[in-house]
Write a protein that holds these residues in place. Structure first.
Motif, short mmCIF file in Angstrom:
data_model
loop_
_atom_site.label_atom_id
_atom_site.label_comp_id
_atom_site.label_asym_id
_atom_site.label_seq_id
_atom_site.Cartn_x
_atom_site.Cartn_y
_atom_site.Cartn_z
N PRO A 53 0.80 -1.23 0.00
CA PRO A 53 0.00 0.00 0.00
C PRO A 53 0.83 1.28 0.00
N ILE A 54 1.96 1.30 0.69
CA ILE A 54 2.79 2.51 0.73
C ILE A 54 3.26 2.91 -0.67
N GLY A 55 3.36 1.96 -1.59
CA GLY A 55 3.78 2.25 -2.96
C GLY A 55 2.77 3.03 -3.76
N LEU A 56 1.55 3.14 -3.24
CA LEU A 56 0.50 3.88 -3.94
C LEU A 56 0.28 5.26 -3.33
N VAL A 57 1.06 5.59 -2.32
CA VAL A 57 0.90 6.86 -1.62
C VAL A 57 1.73 7.96 -2.27
#
Length: 113
Positions: A53-57
């Motif tokens: 998920p952090i890769g989409l932030v």
């Protein structure tokens, strides 16, 4: 059907829409700031992208820097942050069946259409 998660204020997102129009393929535009994806949809997109998920932030957004940066957040908390603040979701995201890419650079879109 190809879907693009789009923010019209973003030049890369507008370029992604233009590329899809030029491709001649049918596609659907989701204005994700207005039509916020559900948690399940967001989880599916992340899975298709094969990222955490952090890769989409969007980590340069003021909301992220002020409220989340430097905190030890779980994947669940990161998802919740994006759902509460959809501006944090990277763009554009293009989904075609079981494939997805973040259209940065725009040319990456060609790999799935």
């Amino acid at each position: 059907m190809i879907t693009i998660y789009h923010n019209n204020r973003c030049s890369k997102s507008r370029a992604g829409v233009a590329l899809l129009k030029d491709s001649g393929k049918e596609f659907k535009i989701v204005k994700y700031l207005e039509d916020i994806p559900s948690k399940k949809e967001l989880e599916e997109i992340i899975s298709l992208l094969n990222i955490e998920p952090i890769g989409l932030v969007r980590k340069n957004e003021a909301i992220w820097k002020e409220s989340y940066k430097g905190k030890d957040l779980s994947n669940e908390e990161i998802l919740d942050a994006m759902l509460a603040n959809p501006k944090l979701i990277e763009r554009p995201i293009i989904v075609n069946g079981e494939k997805a890419v973040i259209g940065r650079p725009t040319e990456l879109i060609n790999s799935i259409i």
